[in-house]
Design a protein around this motif. Structure first.
Motif, PDB file in Angstrom:
ATOM      1  N   TYR A 185      39.140  31.792  24.596  1.00  0.00           N
ATOM      2  CA  TYR A 185      38.553  32.069  23.274  1.00  0.00           C
ATOM      3  C   TYR A 185      38.247  30.754  22.545  1.00  0.00           C
ATOM      4  O   TYR A 185      37.155  30.541  22.026  1.00  0.00           O
ATOM      5  CB  TYR A 185      39.537  32.925  22.467  1.00  0.00           C
ATOM      6  N   GLN A 234      30.314  31.507  21.418  1.00  0.00           N
ATOM      7  CA  GLN A 234      30.767  32.822  20.941  1.00  0.00           C
ATOM      8  C   GLN A 234      30.882  33.816  22.097  1.00  0.00           C
ATOM      9  O   GLN A 234      30.415  34.959  22.016  1.00  0.00           O
ATOM     10  CB  GLN A 234      29.798  33.358  19.859  1.00  0.00           C
ATOM     11  N   GLU A 246      32.040  36.463  24.886  1.00  0.00           N
ATOM     12  CA  GLU A 246      32.872  37.671  24.950  1.00  0.00           C
ATOM     13  C   GLU A 246      33.938  37.423  26.022  1.00  0.00           C
ATOM     14  O   GLU A 246      33.623  36.975  27.128  1.00  0.00           O
ATOM     15  CB  GLU A 246      32.009  38.875  25.363  1.00  0.00           C
ATOM     16  N   ASN A 285      43.487  36.539  14.883  1.00  0.00           N
ATOM     17  CA  ASN A 285      42.169  37.140  14.588  1.00  0.00           C
ATOM     18  C   ASN A 285      41.161  36.917  15.721  1.00  0.00           C
ATOM     19  O   ASN A 285      40.061  36.404  15.503  1.00  0.00           O
ATOM     20  CB  ASN A 285      41.600  36.562  13.280  1.00  0.00           C
ATOM     21  N   GLY A 319      40.071  39.383  17.663  1.00  0.00           N
ATOM     22  CA  GLY A 319      39.513  40.682  18.038  1.00  0.00           C
ATOM     23  C   GLY A 319      37.995  40.755  17.993  1.00  0.00           C
ATOM     24  O   GLY A 319      37.408  41.681  18.545  1.00  0.00           O
ATOM     25  N   ASP A 320      37.358  39.778  17.364  1.00  0.00           N
ATOM     26  CA  ASP A 320      35.887  39.829  17.322  1.00  0.00           C
ATOM     27  C   ASP A 320      35.270  39.559  18.691  1.00  0.00           C
ATOM     28  O   ASP A 320      34.171  40.030  18.989  1.00  0.00           O
ATOM     29  CB  ASP A 320      35.344  38.811  16.295  1.00  0.00           C
ATOM     30  N   ARG A 321      36.013  38.807  19.549  1.00  0.00           N
ATOM     31  CA  ARG A 321      35.416  38.449  20.851  1.00  0.00           C
ATOM     32  C   ARG A 321      36.317  38.726  22.043  1.00  0.00           C
ATOM     33  O   ARG A 321      35.893  38.628  23.179  1.00  0.00           O
ATOM     34  CB  ARG A 321      35.046  36.946  20.859  1.00  0.00           C
ATOM     35  N   THR A 371      38.801  41.276  24.123  1.00  0.00           N
ATOM     36  CA  THR A 371      39.185  42.679  24.334  1.00  0.00           C
ATOM     37  C   THR A 371      40.167  42.781  25.493  1.00  0.00           C
ATOM     38  O   THR A 371      39.963  42.138  26.525  1.00  0.00           O
ATOM     39  CB  THR A 371      37.933  43.519  24.733  1.00  0.00           C
TER      40      THR A 371
END
Ligand SMILES: C[S@@+](CC[C@H](N)C(=O)[O-])C[C@H]1O[C@@H](n2cnc3c(N)ncnc32)[C@H](O)[C@@H]1O
Length: 321
Positions: A84, A91, A93, A115, A117-119, A121
């Protein structure tokens, strides 16, 4: 000519690893915090990558400009955090596959705390089933789950065309503490873990032979850490006719690009070959020079809270596979 692995004693190996870590870019405070927390929280924290491996991963992902990363085996989310952080610019995934409910919860804690969780999973369940549902392509695929699953994972990745043209597959622990090469190769492996790693070694022997012979990829097996196998896709023009066998090296732009990443990984990981030395105790993160009281998930500090190292002290950065 030097052999690929210097003949270190375990003590020298630990010293060299520490030296390499101290002379490599530090991991972020967040990664250090997750590493410290994991070591304090989980008995088998030696499953987690070492900080030096974390730096290697970040180096690799940012060099590759990865836009999508797939990981087999999240554990507590340490390596996922490395991916990440390394891909802020692109950015990317990040998808990580994890089976164990306890480690899914730990990874979710890491995701929530920083934080991510935006990218990032987590896909829950057996990785083989999960990978078979994935589509699209990934630039970095990190295989670090159950060792008897590696062959099926890489085969699925290739069959489903999940590896991008410039992508890399990196498989950790393919030496199985030396047992892949010979069950005689590591007399210091504790009896308690020897049967486990012996079985892993059998599976990984098949795996290493498979990737060497699959005509869709080129491969380099690096004698760093516990053995790292890096494969990249051969362009159609480079594939030998008729399947397995010798594969030409060099020439195609995409292949050459991936080989450049491999060269970088070799440089980044070379000094760490010491980390393939045997564990001197059953799986337990070797946290080094100071004792740390276990902390519970709900005792984790706020994001950015400094890790609990006493002033001037840092945990020994020896490897955890
Ligand atoms: C070596 S640890 C991963 C370490 C992590 N990548 C890191 O570097 O910190 C392996 C993880 O794979 C998970 N695992 C084992 N078998 C699995 C399977 N069949 N499917 C998905 N995950 C699995 C384990 O629960 C464990 O958390």
């Amino acid at each position: 000519m030097l052999t690929s692995v210097l003949p270190f004693t375990p003590e020298m190996a630990a010293t060299v690893t520490q030296y390499c870590t101290e002379h490599s870019t530090d991991v972020s405070p967040e990664m250090k915090e997750v590493w410290d927390w994991t070591c304090g929280e989980f008995e088998d924290a030696d499953k987690m990558s070492s900080p030096l491996q974390g730096t290697t991963m970040k180096f690799l992902a940012s060099w590759a400009g990865a836009k999508r990363v797939l990981e087999f085996g999240a554990y507590s989310g340490y390596s996922a955090l490395a991916w990440y952080e390394a891909t802020k610019q692109t950015q990317a995934e990040i998808i990580t596959l994890e089976l164990d409910p306890k480690m899914i919860a730990a990874t979710r804690t890491t995701i929530a705390k920083y934080n991510l969780g935006d990218r990032l999973t987590v896909i829950e369940g057996p990785a083989q089933q999960s990978v078979e549902k994935l589509t699209g392509m990934f630039d970095i695929i990190f295989v670090d789950a159950n060792k008897d699953g590696y062959l099926g994972y890489v085969k699925a990745v290739l069959d489903q065309k999940l590896l991008s043209p410039k992508g890399l597959i990196m498989c950790d622990n393919v030496f199985a503490r030396g047992m892949t090469i010979s069950t005689e190769s590591n007399p210091q492996l504790p009896d308690k873990v020897r049967p486990y790693w012996t079985e892993c070694g059998k599976a990984l022997q098949k795996f290493n032979t498979y990737v060497k012979n699959d005509p869709r990829i080129d491969v380099v097996l690096l004698p760093v850490y516990d053995g790292v196998n890096i494969s990249f896709k051969l362009a159609a023009a480079e594939r030998p006719p008729g399947g397995a066998g010798r594969k030409p090296v060099g020439g195609h732009a995409e292949g050459a690009d991936a080989r450049r990443h491999v060269a970088a990984a070799v440089v980044a990981g070379f000094g760490a070959s010491a980390e393939m030395q045997p564990a001197r105790e059953p799986p337990r993160c070797r946290v080094g020079v100071y004792a740390r009281a276990p902390r519970r998930v709900d005792q984790l500090g706020a994001p950015g809270t400094p890790p609990p190292s006493p002033p001037g002290m840092r945990p020994a950065m020896t490897g955890c596979a």
